[in-house]
Design a protein around this motif. Structure first.
Motif, PDB file in Angstrom:
ATOM      1  N   PRO A  43       0.813  -1.225   0.000  1.00  0.00           N
ATOM      2  CA  PRO A  43       0.000   0.000   0.000  1.00  0.00           C
ATOM      3  C   PRO A  43       0.849   1.278   0.000  1.00  0.00           C
ATOM      4  O   PRO A  43       0.518   2.243  -0.696  1.00  0.00           O
ATOM      5  CB  PRO A  43      -0.824  -0.105   1.282  1.00  0.00           C
ATOM      6  CG  PRO A  43      -0.845  -1.548   1.618  1.00  0.00           C
ATOM      7  CD  PRO A  43       0.451  -2.107   1.112  1.00  0.00           C
ATOM      8  N   LYS A  44       1.940   1.290   0.751  1.00  0.00           N
ATOM      9  CA  LYS A  44       2.788   2.480   0.794  1.00  0.00           C
ATOM     10  C   LYS A  44       3.420   2.747  -0.568  1.00  0.00           C
ATOM     11  O   LYS A  44       3.458   3.881  -1.039  1.00  0.00           O
ATOM     12  CB  LYS A  44       3.878   2.304   1.849  1.00  0.00           C
ATOM     13  CG  LYS A  44       3.340   2.212   3.263  1.00  0.00           C
ATOM     14  CD  LYS A  44       4.451   1.948   4.243  1.00  0.00           C
ATOM     15  CE  LYS A  44       3.897   1.722   5.641  1.00  0.00           C
ATOM     16  NZ  LYS A  44       4.941   1.388   6.593  1.00  0.00           N
ATOM     17  N   TRP A  45       3.929   1.702  -1.210  1.00  0.00           N
ATOM     18  CA  TRP A  45       4.578   1.867  -2.502  1.00  0.00           C
ATOM     19  C   TRP A  45       3.563   2.201  -3.586  1.00  0.00           C
ATOM     20  O   TRP A  45       3.872   2.947  -4.513  1.00  0.00           O
ATOM     21  CB  TRP A  45       5.371   0.613  -2.869  1.00  0.00           C
ATOM     22  CG  TRP A  45       6.690   0.581  -2.186  1.00  0.00           C
ATOM     23  CD1 TRP A  45       7.018  -0.116  -1.082  1.00  0.00           C
ATOM     24  CD2 TRP A  45       7.865   1.309  -2.558  1.00  0.00           C
ATOM     25  NE1 TRP A  45       8.319   0.120  -0.728  1.00  0.00           N
ATOM     26  CE2 TRP A  45       8.869   0.995  -1.631  1.00  0.00           C
ATOM     27  CE3 TRP A  45       8.163   2.197  -3.571  1.00  0.00           C
ATOM     28  CZ2 TRP A  45      10.138   1.531  -1.696  1.00  0.00           C
ATOM     29  CZ3 TRP A  45       9.433   2.725  -3.643  1.00  0.00           C
ATOM     30  CH2 TRP A  45      10.412   2.395  -2.705  1.00  0.00           C
ATOM     31  N   GLU A  46       2.364   1.658  -3.494  1.00  0.00           N
ATOM     32  CA  GLU A  46       1.339   1.969  -4.492  1.00  0.00           C
ATOM     33  C   GLU A  46       1.049   3.462  -4.503  1.00  0.00           C
ATOM     34  O   GLU A  46       0.993   4.081  -5.559  1.00  0.00           O
ATOM     35  CB  GLU A  46       0.039   1.209  -4.199  1.00  0.00           C
ATOM     36  CG  GLU A  46      -0.003  -0.187  -4.730  1.00  0.00           C
ATOM     37  CD  GLU A  46      -1.320  -0.871  -4.443  1.00  0.00           C
ATOM     38  OE1 GLU A  46      -1.648  -1.792  -5.203  1.00  0.00           O
ATOM     39  OE2 GLU A  46      -2.015  -0.511  -3.477  1.00  0.00           O
ATOM     40  N   GLN A  47       0.861   4.039  -3.315  1.00  0.00           N
ATOM     41  CA  GLN A  47       0.576   5.467  -3.227  1.00  0.00           C
ATOM     42  C   GLN A  47       1.724   6.288  -3.809  1.00  0.00           C
ATOM     43  O   GLN A  47       1.504   7.267  -4.519  1.00  0.00           O
ATOM     44  CB  GLN A  47       0.312   5.870  -1.769  1.00  0.00           C
ATOM     45  CG  GLN A  47      -0.924   5.223  -1.166  1.00  0.00           C
ATOM     46  CD  GLN A  47      -2.172   5.525  -1.975  1.00  0.00           C
ATOM     47  OE1 GLN A  47      -2.407   6.651  -2.369  1.00  0.00           O
ATOM     48  NE2 GLN A  47      -2.973   4.501  -2.246  1.00  0.00           N
ATOM     49  N   PHE A  48       2.968   5.882  -3.521  1.00  0.00           N
ATOM     50  CA  PHE A  48       4.133   6.590  -4.054  1.00  0.00           C
ATOM     51  C   PHE A  48       4.180   6.472  -5.571  1.00  0.00           C
ATOM     52  O   PHE A  48       4.375   7.461  -6.277  1.00  0.00           O
ATOM     53  CB  PHE A  48       5.420   6.034  -3.443  1.00  0.00           C
ATOM     54  CG  PHE A  48       6.665   6.499  -4.139  1.00  0.00           C
ATOM     55  CD1 PHE A  48       7.098   7.812  -4.035  1.00  0.00           C
ATOM     56  CD2 PHE A  48       7.398   5.622  -4.925  1.00  0.00           C
ATOM     57  CE1 PHE A  48       8.235   8.240  -4.690  1.00  0.00           C
ATOM     58  CE2 PHE A  48       8.541   6.047  -5.581  1.00  0.00           C
ATOM     59  CZ  PHE A  48       8.960   7.362  -5.474  1.00  0.00           C
ATOM     60  N   LEU A  49       3.994   5.270  -6.104  1.00  0.00           N
ATOM     61  CA  LEU A  49       4.078   5.055  -7.543  1.00  0.00           C
ATOM     62  C   LEU A  49       2.948   5.745  -8.302  1.00  0.00           C
ATOM     63  O   LEU A  49       3.098   6.102  -9.463  1.00  0.00           O
ATOM     64  CB  LEU A  49       4.093   3.561  -7.864  1.00  0.00           C
ATOM     65  CG  LEU A  49       5.351   2.819  -7.384  1.00  0.00           C
ATOM     66  CD1 LEU A  49       5.185   1.320  -7.582  1.00  0.00           C
ATOM     67  CD2 LEU A  49       6.584   3.327  -8.096  1.00  0.00           C
ATOM     68  N   LEU A  50       1.825   5.939  -7.635  1.00  0.00           N
ATOM     69  CA  LEU A  50       0.714   6.662  -8.255  1.00  0.00           C
ATOM     70  C   LEU A  50       0.875   8.176  -8.115  1.00  0.00           C
ATOM     71  O   LEU A  50       0.055   8.943  -8.620  1.00  0.00           O
ATOM     72  CB  LEU A  50      -0.616   6.222  -7.634  1.00  0.00           C
ATOM     73  CG  LEU A  50      -1.043   4.788  -7.931  1.00  0.00           C
ATOM     74  CD1 LEU A  50      -2.260   4.410  -7.103  1.00  0.00           C
ATOM     75  CD2 LEU A  50      -1.325   4.608  -9.407  1.00  0.00           C
ATOM     76  N   GLY A  51       1.934   8.590  -7.416  1.00  0.00           N
ATOM     77  CA  GLY A  51       2.202  10.018  -7.245  1.00  0.00           C
ATOM     78  C   GLY A  51       1.331  10.666  -6.203  1.00  0.00           C
ATOM     79  O   GLY A  51       1.161  11.878  -6.190  1.00  0.00           O
ATOM     80  N   ALA A  86       1.754  10.074  -2.769  1.00  0.00           N
ATOM     81  CA  ALA A  86       2.399  10.102  -1.457  1.00  0.00           C
ATOM     82  C   ALA A  86       3.903  10.256  -1.669  1.00  0.00           C
ATOM     83  O   ALA A  86       4.423   9.949  -2.741  1.00  0.00           O
ATOM     84  CB  ALA A  86       2.090   8.818  -0.683  1.00  0.00           C
ATOM     85  N   PRO A  87       4.621  10.720  -0.632  1.00  0.00           N
ATOM     86  CA  PRO A  87       6.077  10.837  -0.759  1.00  0.00           C
ATOM     87  C   PRO A  87       6.740   9.462  -0.742  1.00  0.00           C
ATOM     88  O   PRO A  87       6.092   8.444  -0.489  1.00  0.00           O
ATOM     89  CB  PRO A  87       6.477  11.654   0.472  1.00  0.00           C
ATOM     90  CG  PRO A  87       5.382  11.419   1.454  1.00  0.00           C
ATOM     91  CD  PRO A  87       4.132  11.200   0.652  1.00  0.00           C
ATOM     92  N   TYR A  88       8.043   9.467  -0.988  1.00  0.00           N
ATOM     93  CA  TYR A  88       8.824   8.226  -0.978  1.00  0.00           C
ATOM     94  C   TYR A  88       8.570   7.510   0.339  1.00  0.00           C
ATOM     95  O   TYR A  88       8.679   8.108   1.414  1.00  0.00           O
ATOM     96  CB  TYR A  88      10.309   8.584  -1.144  1.00  0.00           C
ATOM     97  CG  TYR A  88      11.207   7.388  -1.299  1.00  0.00           C
ATOM     98  CD1 TYR A  88      11.240   6.690  -2.496  1.00  0.00           C
ATOM     99  CD2 TYR A  88      12.025   6.968  -0.264  1.00  0.00           C
ATOM    100  CE1 TYR A  88      12.068   5.595  -2.656  1.00  0.00           C
ATOM    101  CE2 TYR A  88      12.870   5.870  -0.415  1.00  0.00           C
ATOM    102  CZ  TYR A  88      12.884   5.197  -1.618  1.00  0.00           C
ATOM    103  OH  TYR A  88      13.703   4.118  -1.772  1.00  0.00           O
ATOM    104  N   PRO A  89       8.194   6.238   0.308  1.00  0.00           N
ATOM    105  CA  PRO A  89       7.747   5.542   1.520  1.00  0.00           C
ATOM    106  C   PRO A  89       8.816   5.314   2.579  1.00  0.00           C
ATOM    107  O   PRO A  89       8.500   5.116   3.737  1.00  0.00           O
ATOM    108  CB  PRO A  89       7.203   4.215   1.009  1.00  0.00           C
ATOM    109  CG  PRO A  89       7.705   4.063  -0.357  1.00  0.00           C
ATOM    110  CD  PRO A  89       8.067   5.404  -0.869  1.00  0.00           C
ATOM    111  N   MET A  90      10.061   5.333   2.197  1.00  0.00           N
ATOM    112  CA  MET A  90      11.107   5.091   3.187  1.00  0.00           C
ATOM    113  C   MET A  90      12.005   6.319   3.234  1.00  0.00           C
ATOM    114  O   MET A  90      12.634   6.668   2.245  1.00  0.00           O
ATOM    115  CB  MET A  90      11.929   3.856   2.812  1.00  0.00           C
ATOM    116  CG  MET A  90      11.105   2.595   2.700  1.00  0.00           C
ATOM    117  SD  MET A  90      12.130   1.240   2.215  1.00  0.00           S
ATOM    118  CE  MET A  90      12.088   0.308   3.707  1.00  0.00           C
ATOM    119  N   GLY A  91      12.061   6.984   4.393  1.00  0.00           N
ATOM    120  CA  GLY A  91      12.905   8.152   4.555  1.00  0.00           C
ATOM    121  C   GLY A  91      14.370   7.749   4.616  1.00  0.00           C
ATOM    122  O   GLY A  91      14.718   6.575   4.706  1.00  0.00           O
ATOM    123  N   VAL A  92      15.252   8.747   4.561  1.00  0.00           N
ATOM    124  CA  VAL A  92      16.684   8.474   4.604  1.00  0.00           C
ATOM    125  C   VAL A  92      17.051   7.804   5.915  1.00  0.00           C
ATOM    126  O   VAL A  92      17.846   6.878   5.960  1.00  0.00           O
ATOM    127  CB  VAL A  92      17.480   9.792   4.416  1.00  0.00           C
ATOM    128  CG1 VAL A  92      18.971   9.557   4.576  1.00  0.00           C
ATOM    129  CG2 VAL A  92      17.172  10.400   3.068  1.00  0.00           C
TER     130      VAL A  92
END
Length: 126
Positions: A96-104, A106-112
């Motif tokens: 779910p986190k990556w889907e939102q990111f890939l759809l533009g 949500a921000p990158y799911p994993m911070g630095v």
């Protein structure tokens, strides 16, 4: 009067010729329309046969995949099966986190920080 009569005959012959050409063209149109309908019916039938064949092939592939999967799983050590199970659980957790990111959306799911923490965890476990 004879000129009118000859003109009438000539017009009558021309009319017959036009009518016969019209009938011939109508017949050609009907034949072409019939051929098109026949061709369309054949295409629909071929598409239906291809769909059924593809469905059958898909079922065969799925059955072969299940068979191979069961053979592979039965030969794998328990540790590998456990790792695979945990891997897929992790993937499903992050989807779910990556889907939102890939759809533009949500921000990158994993911070630095998270990435460095993950790298440290991996290094410490090794």
């Amino acid at each position: 009067m004879t000129s009118l009569f000859t003109q009438e005959i000539r017009l009558s012959k021309r009319h017959e010729k036009i009518v016969s050409q019209r009938l011939m063209l109508l017949q050609q149109m009907e034949n072409k329309f019939g051929d098109q309908n026949t061709e369309k019916a054949c295409q629909l039938q071929a598409a239906e046969i291809a769909f059924k064949r593809n469905l059958s092939l898909l079922k065969d592939i799925e059955a072969a995949e299940k068979s191979l999967q069961s053979k592979i799983c039965s030969h794998l050590p328990l540790e590998i099966v456990s790792l695979e199970t945990r891997y897929w659980a992790s993937v499903e957790e992050y989807i779910p986190k990556w889907e939102q990111f890939l759809l533009g959306q949500a921000p990158y799911p994993m911070g630095v920080e998270n990435q460095k923490e993950a790298e440290n965890t991996v290094l410490n476990e090794a």
